[in-house]
Design a protein around this motif. Structure first.
Motif, PDB file in Angstrom:
ATOM      1  N   GLU A   1       7.509  11.125   3.859  1.00 39.78           N
ATOM      2  CA  GLU A   1       7.864  10.424   2.768  1.00 39.78           C
ATOM      3  C   GLU A   1       6.527   9.639   2.370  1.00 39.78           C
ATOM      4  O   GLU A   1       6.217   8.678   3.457  1.00 39.78           O
ATOM      5  N   LEU A   2       6.321   9.670   1.281  1.00 41.79           N
ATOM      6  CA  LEU A   2       5.233   8.555   0.588  1.00 41.79           C
ATOM      7  C   LEU A   2       5.906   7.447   0.289  1.00 41.79           C
ATOM      8  O   LEU A   2       6.957   7.453  -0.657  1.00 41.79           O
ATOM      9  N   ARG A   3       5.593   6.500   0.828  1.00 42.59           N
ATOM     10  CA  ARG A   3       6.363   5.045   0.493  1.00 42.59           C
ATOM     11  C   ARG A   3       5.495   3.942   0.244  1.00 42.59           C
ATOM     12  O   ARG A   3       4.211   3.902   0.807  1.00 42.59           O
ATOM     13  N   GLU A   4       5.823   2.882  -0.455  1.00 39.49           N
ATOM     14  CA  GLU A   4       5.170   1.355  -0.341  1.00 39.49           C
ATOM     15  C   GLU A   4       5.244   0.881   0.969  1.00 39.49           C
ATOM     16  O   GLU A   4       6.479   0.715   1.459  1.00 39.49           O
ATOM     17  N   ALA A   5       4.577   0.386   1.380  1.00 43.12           N
ATOM     18  CA  ALA A   5       4.555  -0.516   2.767  1.00 43.12           C
ATOM     19  C   ALA A   5       3.784  -1.749   2.566  1.00 43.12           C
ATOM     20  O   ALA A   5       2.782  -1.435   1.979  1.00 43.12           O
ATOM     21  N   PRO A   6       3.998  -2.665   3.483  1.00 43.38           N
ATOM     22  CA  PRO A   6       3.191  -3.899   3.248  1.00 43.38           C
ATOM     23  C   PRO A   6       1.680  -3.711   4.204  1.00 43.38           C
ATOM     24  O   PRO A   6       1.863  -2.843   4.997  1.00 43.38           O
ATOM     25  N   VAL A   7       0.536  -3.882   3.260  1.00 42.58           N
ATOM     26  CA  VAL A   7      -0.556  -3.885   3.876  1.00 42.58           C
ATOM     27  C   VAL A   7      -0.726  -4.656   5.193  1.00 42.58           C
ATOM     28  O   VAL A   7      -0.265  -5.954   5.404  1.00 42.58           O
TER      29      VAL A   7
ATOM     30  N   MET B   1       0.877  -0.931   0.107  1.00 44.51           N
ATOM     31  CA  MET B   1      -0.203  -0.044  -0.018  1.00 44.51           C
ATOM     32  C   MET B   1       0.934   1.336   0.262  1.00 44.51           C
ATOM     33  O   MET B   1       2.183   1.142   0.191  1.00 44.51           O
ATOM     34  N   GLN B   2       0.342   2.317  -0.237  1.00 46.12           N
ATOM     35  CA  GLN B   2       0.916   3.600  -0.252  1.00 46.12           C
ATOM     36  C   GLN B   2       0.540   4.041   1.390  1.00 46.12           C
ATOM     37  O   GLN B   2      -0.396   4.316   1.693  1.00 46.12           O
ATOM     38  N   ALA B   3       1.664   4.722   1.845  1.00 44.26           N
ATOM     39  CA  ALA B   3       1.318   5.463   3.208  1.00 44.26           C
ATOM     40  C   ALA B   3       2.525   6.664   3.289  1.00 44.26           C
ATOM     41  O   ALA B   3       3.754   6.420   2.990  1.00 44.26           O
ATOM     42  N   ALA B   4       1.986   7.388   3.959  1.00 42.47           N
ATOM     43  CA  ALA B   4       2.948   8.499   4.144  1.00 42.47           C
ATOM     44  C   ALA B   4       3.628   8.668   5.597  1.00 42.47           C
ATOM     45  O   ALA B   4       2.925   8.510   6.580  1.00 42.47           O
ATOM     46  N   PHE B   5       4.729   8.356   5.877  1.00 45.31           N
ATOM     47  CA  PHE B   5       5.459   8.222   6.969  1.00 45.31           C
ATOM     48  C   PHE B   5       6.118   9.528   7.484  1.00 45.31           C
ATOM     49  O   PHE B   5       6.945   9.976   6.736  1.00 45.31           O
ATOM     50  N   PHE B   6       5.818   9.924   8.616  1.00 47.50           N
ATOM     51  CA  PHE B   6       6.618  11.069   9.109  1.00 47.50           C
ATOM     52  C   PHE B   6       7.865  10.188   9.802  1.00 47.50           C
ATOM     53  O   PHE B   6       7.686   9.456  10.580  1.00 47.50           O
ATOM     54  N   LEU B   7       8.979  11.054   9.337  1.00 42.27           N
ATOM     55  CA  LEU B   7      10.370  10.339   9.698  1.00 42.27           C
ATOM     56  C   LEU B   7      11.175  11.175  10.644  1.00 42.27           C
ATOM     57  O   LEU B   7      12.066  10.628  11.512  1.00 42.27           O
TER      58      LEU B   7
ATOM     59  N   PRO C   1      -5.852  13.322  -3.316  1.00 45.22           N
ATOM     60  CA  PRO C   1      -5.463  12.078  -3.368  1.00 45.22           C
ATOM     61  C   PRO C   1      -4.142  11.727  -2.358  1.00 45.22           C
ATOM     62  O   PRO C   1      -3.736  12.669  -2.118  1.00 45.22           O
ATOM     63  N   LEU C   2      -3.865  10.627  -1.857  1.00 51.34           N
ATOM     64  CA  LEU C   2      -2.749  10.394  -0.874  1.00 51.34           C
ATOM     65  C   LEU C   2      -1.565  10.896  -1.513  1.00 51.34           C
ATOM     66  O   LEU C   2      -0.671  11.372  -1.036  1.00 51.34           O
ATOM     67  N   ALA C   3      -1.578  10.692  -2.880  1.00 54.12           N
ATOM     68  CA  ALA C   3      -0.231  11.052  -3.607  1.00 54.12           C
ATOM     69  C   ALA C   3       0.160  12.597  -3.618  1.00 54.12           C
ATOM     70  O   ALA C   3       1.150  13.092  -3.484  1.00 54.12           O
ATOM     71  N   GLN C   4      -1.120  13.375  -3.347  1.00 51.43           N
ATOM     72  CA  GLN C   4      -0.616  14.827  -2.929  1.00 51.43           C
ATOM     73  C   GLN C   4      -0.643  15.134  -1.780  1.00 51.43           C
ATOM     74  O   GLN C   4      -1.052  16.306  -1.256  1.00 51.43           O
TER      75      GLN C   4
END
Ligand SMILES: [Zn+2]
Ligand SMILES: [Zn+2]
Length: 358
Positions: free
Chosen positions: A23-29, A11-17, A335-338
């Protein structure tokens, strides 16, 4: 709406680092474990708190890397073992939930102040929140019954505003806004506008808004303010006095976290009047006030911090009944991409509530 998630799906997820890093990244559902619930996020609104966390101004209780976002509308995708019976809602059910997970057993939970729970944890802080396609509700939260069904009459974007509205319900309770009151609201951002609408529902006879932005003053009038003043030109105190025959307002609510305004609010209210410091302040929020305004005026000064699950239930019911109109408060959807754009629009104060649709 039931979806099957293939094992190992991404899935796509926006991680606060860390400060200023998201950062918008791919992560396992996530796979729901024992007692957990997997949700598909339908809408997640950007809150001022998200901005403060991303900007590094709020660190307490935040554990990066973390998906931010706590104003969430979602639907149930699947249950971990044992969760279905505990939750009592079907797969596909749209849900909202208060972001704070409380213990139910500490002193503050027991006396009805669960927003001050000693073991309070929250989505978007301790647990991953809503700026992702999927998220998990931990077992102890699911067991506590935090998931509330969204009535069919209520759209996802509006439902995601249940959380800020619940905080406003809490602030209105603290302020005891009632029939015939004169209420002054300082600041007409989304929160101030919610206080305007809620004060009208509570029976206020006059709602005076102080807000420097012309566009926001117009929105305040459209949502039920009886007067919208520009504090850079108008003397709010004079206007409040003229509206109240010289007495002062019954209630003043600070919906913007400017410490210098606290003294003004104390002057705007009548003897015995109520002042609610709703908005949070940066740092320790040091403000200079004349304490005698409280002493001789017998003023009641309250604050507001988050909400209880009962405040949340009330907010959801007001949204669902249509008595509170949230549609005008949702100004942007992305959308999440934005997601970065959604944060920027919120930071620039261009819109009202900005909602991300993962
Ligand atoms: Zn919030
Ligand atoms: Zn507790």
């Amino acid at each position: 709406m039931a979806t099957t998630i293939a094992h190992g799906a991404l899935m796509q997820a926006a991680f606060f680092l860390g400060p200023n890093q998201m950062e918008l990244r791919e992560a396992p559902v996530p796979v729901p474990g024992l007692g957990e619930v997997l949700l598909k996020v339908n809408a997640c609104a950007v809150c001022g708190t998200d901005l403060r966390i991303l900007g590094g101004g709020k660190t307490r209780g935040v554990y990066p890397p973390r998906v931010l976002g706590h104003e969430i509308a979602a639907h149930i995708v699947s249950f971990g073992e044992g969760a279905e019976a505990a939750v009592g809602l079907p797969i596909g059910q749209r849900v909202v939930f208060p972001p704070g997970i409380t213990c139910g057993a500490c002193r503050f939970c027991v006396i009805g102040m669960e927003n001050h729970c000693k073991r309070r944890e929250a989505f978007g802080y301790r647990y991953d929140g809503g700026f992702a396609e999927y998220m998990v509700v931990p077992a102890h939260a699911a067991r506590r019954g935090i998931l509330m069904a969204i009535p069919d009459t209520l759209a996802d974007a509006e439902a995601s505003l249940a959380e800020p509205l619940a905080c406003v319900v809490n602030g209105q309770r603290q302020s005891q806004v009632g029939v015939g009151d004169v209420v002054v609201v300082a600041g007409a951002g989304p929160i101030g506008l919610m206080h305007v609408q809620m004060s009208r529902l509570a029976g206020a006879r006059s709602i005076v808004v102080s807000e420097p932005s012309t566009a926001r003053r117009e929105q305040a009038m459209a949502m039920g303010a009886t007067m919208a003043l520009d504090p850079t030109h108008d003397e709010v105190l004079d206007v409040v006095r003229s509206v109240t025959g010289g007495d002062g307002a019954d209630v003043a609510i600070a919906a913007i976290g400017v410490p210098g305004l606290v003294h003004d609010l104390l002057r705007w209210v009548r003897p015995g009047g109520r002042v609610n410091l709703f908005a949070g302040y940066a740092g320790s929020g040091d403000a200079t006030i004349s304490a005698n305004l409280i002493h001789y005026g017998e003023l009641i000064v309250t604050g507001t911090s988050a909400c209880t699950s009962e405040d949340f239930r009330v907010a959801l019911s007001l949204l669902a009944s249509g008595r509170f109109d949230a549609s005008a408060l949702v100004s942007h959807q992305f959308p999440l991409a934005q997601v970065h754009e959604a944060f920027d629009v919120t930071r620039r104060g261009e819109g009202l509530r900005v909602v991300v649709r993962p």
